[in-house]
Enzyme design. Structure first.
Site, PDB file in Angstrom:
ATOM      1  N   GLY A  71      46.276  68.912  52.166  1.00 17.02           N
ATOM      2  CA  GLY A  71      47.608  68.731  50.904  1.00 17.02           C
ATOM      3  C   GLY A  71      46.857  68.557  49.346  1.00 17.02           C
ATOM      4  CG  ASN A  72      48.666  69.473  46.210  1.00 17.92           C
ATOM      5  OD1 ASN A  72      48.672  69.252  45.306  1.00 17.92           O
ATOM      6  ND2 ASN A  72      48.363  71.313  46.505  1.00 17.92           N
ATOM      7  NE  ARG A  73      43.121  63.417  43.315  1.00 17.23           N
ATOM      8  CZ  ARG A  73      43.463  62.312  43.322  1.00 17.23           C
ATOM      9  NH1 ARG A  73      42.679  61.364  44.908  1.00 17.23           N
ATOM     10  NH2 ARG A  73      43.264  61.248  41.733  1.00 17.23           N
TER      11      ARG A  73
END
Ligand code: CTP
Length: 404
Positions: free
Chosen positions: A208-210
């Site tokens: 995933g990412n932030r």
């Protein structure tokens, strides 16, 4: 400068109780609110509640305090009129210019922005009479917030719920901040992607990412306040549903692509604010990947995801569709942004510098908006809503120019 003057019109639906919360938010944030309930709405919430919460008298009829000519004065002096809930009957009266009580008179004398937050059963909302009344009100410059989908009075569910008062408040705040009675995105359909995609490795893990989704949600809120029909494609966010948007929830980049392409088919503008994973695991393990004693973990092979922004830009579903991308960069921010604009082929690219404490999850943002015509616009550090409004300021004239 005095407090901004808001008229809160309340018509006779069960959702009238939610207007109490809207009133609280308006008064607590420094607005002078005059509540104008219809006679029917007093069956749900009484005059005493409105007077106590607003600190102002709450009258229903034009025959009270006649010497003050309230039916003219209240509308004329308002900075914003918001009708929540707006029943089918109220929308019909407003669309036809009837004036048989204080609220309908106020709607005719007001020259400020007007927001309607309808709430009714799905059948009433979908009836051709209501559709036409809503279209008439929108054509005349009112912001009519699409009702939410969910539980209605009784056991049925469907479209027709009053959105959360907090979110109606957000629309009011945005409309008041702009202070113009002409919503410049009225009649436009805009598609916004928000959040960050998650690419599953196994049933419990993902890459995933932030991204928090806050910038995309700010774009959705501001577009509603500017009169647009909004489809918000949201990937893995934990934010409240904005009022008036058609919300599509997705998980992966491939799901996001499908939802965005579908909504973009009749869109005037597409804004790709989502952080889309460039790669996904080549294989998905149907069961949880277990560690094995004495063995090194197997490397994770990745494959490329399609570039949705590039695809939408090169293959526009509609002539004149405006496409906006975002670029998150850590180094050589502007140089990378310029080459990304060319590579992606979009009309505008909003470039921001990202880092652990910057942009992701924060309420504020700064950016440079690069345009395919070569212009550059620096947007100073400020709330994500302000950046969103500047982006729409760039999109709206491009839409107008292309349709002409
Ligand atoms: N984007 C997209 N599809 C992808 C990757 C990104 O549509 N598979 C969109 C994002 O929504 C954003 C823009 O492309 O609007 C730029 O995203 P960014 O991550 O900055 O660029 P990348 O294409 O991933 O380029 P790089 O990783 O080389 O910086």
């Amino acid at each position: 400068m005095g407090k901004p003057k808001v008229v809160l019109g309340v018509s006779g639906g069960i959702a009238a109780y939610k207007a109490c919360e809207l009133l609280r938010r308006l008064t607590e944030s420094g607005h002078d609110v005059r509540v104008v309930p219809t006679a029917a709405s007093l069956n749900f919430v009484g005059e005493a509640t409105w007077a106590a919460l607003s600190g102002n008298p709450a009258s229903t009829e034009v025959w009270e305090s006649v010497h003050e000519v309230p039916h003219v004065r209240i509308g004329q002096s308002a900075d914003l009129v918001v009708v929540a809930p707006a029943t089918a009957d109220m929308l019909a009266k407003a669309a036809h210019g009837l004036a048989d009580d204080l609220l309908t008179n106020t709607l005719l004398t007001a020259r400020c922005p007007v927001v309607f937050a309808p709430a009714m059963h799905t059948e009433m909302w979908e009836h051709p009479a209501t559709r036409e009344n809503v279209a008439t009100l929108r054509r005349r410059g009112a912001v009519v917030i699409e009702p939410a989908v969910g539980r209605l009075t009784g056991k049925d569910t469907g479209k027709g719920r009053l959105p959360d008062p907090e979110e109606i408040f957000e629309v009011c705040a945005r409309v008041l901040a702009r202070g113009v009675a002409e919503p410049d995105l009225a009649g436009r359909h805009v598609v916004i992607s928000a959040g960050g995609t998650r690419e599953p490795l196994d049933p419990v893990r993902f890459l995933g990412n932030r991204s928090s989704g806050k910038q995309g949600y700010a774009l959705a809120r501001t577009a509603v306040a500017r009169g647009a029909r909004v489809t918000l494609v949201s990937a893995n966010t934990a934010l409240a549903d904005p009022a008036g948007v058609d919300l599509v929830r997705v998980g992966t980049a491939l799901q996001l692509r499908e939802a965005v392409l579908k909504a973009a088919a009749d869109a005037d503008a597409v804004v790709m604010a989502a952080a889309v994973a460039d790669f996904r695991p080549a294989e998905y393990a149907g069961g949880k990947i277990k560690k094995k004693d004495g063995q090194e973990p197997a490397p994770v092979a990745l494959v490329r995801n399609p570039d949705i922004l590039a695809e939408i830009s090169s293959d526009r579903a509609r002539e004149g569709q405006v496409v906006v991308g975002f670029a998150a960069e850590t180094d050589d921010v502007l140089a990378n942004g310029r080459s990304k604009l060319l590579r992606k082929g979009c009309d505008l690219l909003v470039v921001n510098e990202v880092g652990e404490a910057k942009t992701f999850g924060s309420e504020e943002n700064e950016a440079v908006i690069l345009s395919s015509d070569g212009s550059e616009l620096a947007v100073p550090y400020g709330p994500k809503e302000s950046l969103a409004d500047v982006i729409w300021d760039q999109v709206a004239p491009r839409l107008a120019a292309r349709r002409a």
